[in-house]
Design an enzyme around this catalytic site. Structure first.
Site, PDB file in Angstrom:
ATOM      1  N   GLY A 255       0.841  -1.211   0.000  1.00  0.00           N
ATOM      2  CA  GLY A 255       0.000   0.000   0.000  1.00  0.00           C
ATOM      3  C   GLY A 255       0.869   1.251   0.000  1.00  0.00           C
ATOM      4  O   GLY A 255       0.520   2.264  -0.609  1.00  0.00           O
ATOM      5  N   ASP A 256       2.009   1.177   0.665  1.00  0.00           N
ATOM      6  CA  ASP A 256       2.927   2.326   0.699  1.00  0.00           C
ATOM      7  C   ASP A 256       3.588   2.519  -0.661  1.00  0.00           C
ATOM      8  O   ASP A 256       3.808   3.658  -1.096  1.00  0.00           O
ATOM      9  CB  ASP A 256       4.004   2.115   1.771  1.00  0.00           C
ATOM     10  CG  ASP A 256       3.405   1.957   3.156  1.00  0.00           C
ATOM     11  OD1 ASP A 256       2.350   2.566   3.417  1.00  0.00           O
ATOM     12  OD2 ASP A 256       3.974   1.212   3.969  1.00  0.00           O
TER      13      ASP A 256
HETATM   14  O1  RIB Z   1       2.861  -0.510   5.651  1.00  0.00           O
HETATM   15  C1  RIB Z   1       3.904  -1.357   6.033  1.00  0.00           C
HETATM   16  C2  RIB Z   1       4.659  -0.734   7.170  1.00  0.00           C
HETATM   17  O2  RIB Z   1       3.820  -0.666   8.285  1.00  0.00           O
HETATM   18  C3  RIB Z   1       5.850  -1.548   7.615  1.00  0.00           C
HETATM   19  O3  RIB Z   1       7.015  -1.222   6.921  1.00  0.00           O
HETATM   20  C4  RIB Z   1       5.904  -1.240   9.099  1.00  0.00           C
HETATM   21  O4  RIB Z   1       7.027  -0.515   9.498  1.00  0.00           O
HETATM   22  C5  RIB Z   1       4.613  -0.504   9.430  1.00  0.00           C
HETATM   23  O5  RIB Z   1       4.800   0.829   9.599  1.00  0.00           O
END
Ligand code: RIB
Length: 313
Positions: A255-256
């Site tokens: 998602g990031d």
């Molecule tokens: O979205 C994934 C992230 O969520 C991981 O990298 C972890 O650090 C948490 O923040």
């Protein structure tokens, strides 16, 4: 104290974590002990992940955040440094570096517990120290892993577009949140955001959730739907964005990757009216997110400009 920050197109105000990851056949039930494998520490944190994903797509990115003066700081910032994210607004504080304990099951699904540590110091005062950096950015990108007053301060200082991926969903100032354009959320988060705003969606159907967020006052919405792609909602339009079909190894940070690639693409594309092209940005983000699930870890799994992205059939 105000620091002398240089100008970047995208400023992420967010978390930096060391991810301690174990692999399990399935996630444990409450009270259960399971044997697993792994135990490596890699770079994570939703803010850092999104900053790295955007930088790897060619955007100039700065991060406002904090780490501790401890052994986790180096692995947590490794990819931020190597991908060229501007780090002058990342402070070293006395609290420990944020830690995420992650278990990934055989089907690639993860469960995560985050200990905020240094991220809890990214409050209104810490954010205000980077007033010029934030005010000069074309896009300010925010998540929910810093204190709510840090979030609100970043929105207040932003003069460019504010993009919010409120993950996790923390209680934030309503007016600050409604600056998000778009608000980006998965289905679960969208439900919680609506709850926070006191709005009832017609149903849990993605279209109703997206419409509910528009009705709540957001100018635009991007709903991420995992393997089913995404939904972009703006004005009267609800547009489905398909995603490439790939074999899923690990969904951590996908998602990031989507959010970072989305803002990077948003800067480069315009629609026929000369406005930012949310649909094109979501299409590119879906391909970057799909690439990220095909290998282990968060930042370590993100593509650069020379990687071949999976195609949408
Ligand atoms: O979205 C994934 C992230 O969520 C991981 O990298 C972890 O650090 C948490 O923040």
């Amino acid at each position: 104290m105000t620091t002398q920050d240089s100008t970047c197109q995208i400023v992420v105000v967010g978390s930096i974590n060391a991810d301690l990851t174990v692999r399990v056949g399935r996630h444990p039930l409450p009270g259960e002990t399971l044997l697993g494998t792994g135990g490596e520490v890699t770079a994570g944190g939703k803010g850092a992940n999104q900053a790295v994903a955007a930088a790897l797509q060619g955007a100039s990115v700065a991060l406002v955040g904090a780490v501790g003066n401890d052994p986790y700081a180096a692995p947590a910032t490794e990819f931020l440094c190597s991908s060229g994210v501007e780090m002058s607004a990342v402070s070293t504080v006395k609290e420990t570096t944020g830690l995420a304990v992650i278990s990934v099951s055989e089907d690639g699904e993860n469960s995560i517990v985050v200990v905020p540590g240094a991220n809890a110091t990214v409050d209104a005062t810490a954010v205000a120290a980077h007033k010029k950096l934030i005010a000069d950015a074309d896009i300010v990108l925010l998540q929910g892993e810093i204190p709510a007053d840090g979030f609100a301060q970043a929105v207040k200082l932003a003069t460019g577009r504010v993009v919010v991926n409120l993950a996790p969903v923390i209680p934030v100032d309503r007016a600050a949140l409604l600056h998000a354009d778009p608000i980006m959320a998965n289905e679960h988060e969208a439900g919680l955001i609506l709850q926070q705003l006191g709005i009832m969606a017609a149903s849990e159907d993605p279209q109703d959730l997206a419409q509910g967020l528009l009705d709540a006052g957001f100018r635009s919405v991007v709903l991420t739907l995992g393997g089913a792609g995404a939904l972009v909602a703006q004005g009267t339009q609800l547009i489905t964005i398909p995603t490439p079909k790939v074999s899923v190894v690990d969904t951590t940070g996908a998602g990031d990757a989507f959010a970072g690639a989305f803002v990077a693409e948003l800067l480069s594309g315009t629609d026929k009216q000369g406005g930012a092209n949310l649909v094109a940005a979501a299409q590119q983000a879906a391909r970057v997110g799909a690439f990220a699930v095909t290998s282990r870890g968060a930042q370590v799994s993100y593509p650069g400009l020379h990687d071949q992205l999976p195609a949408i059939d």
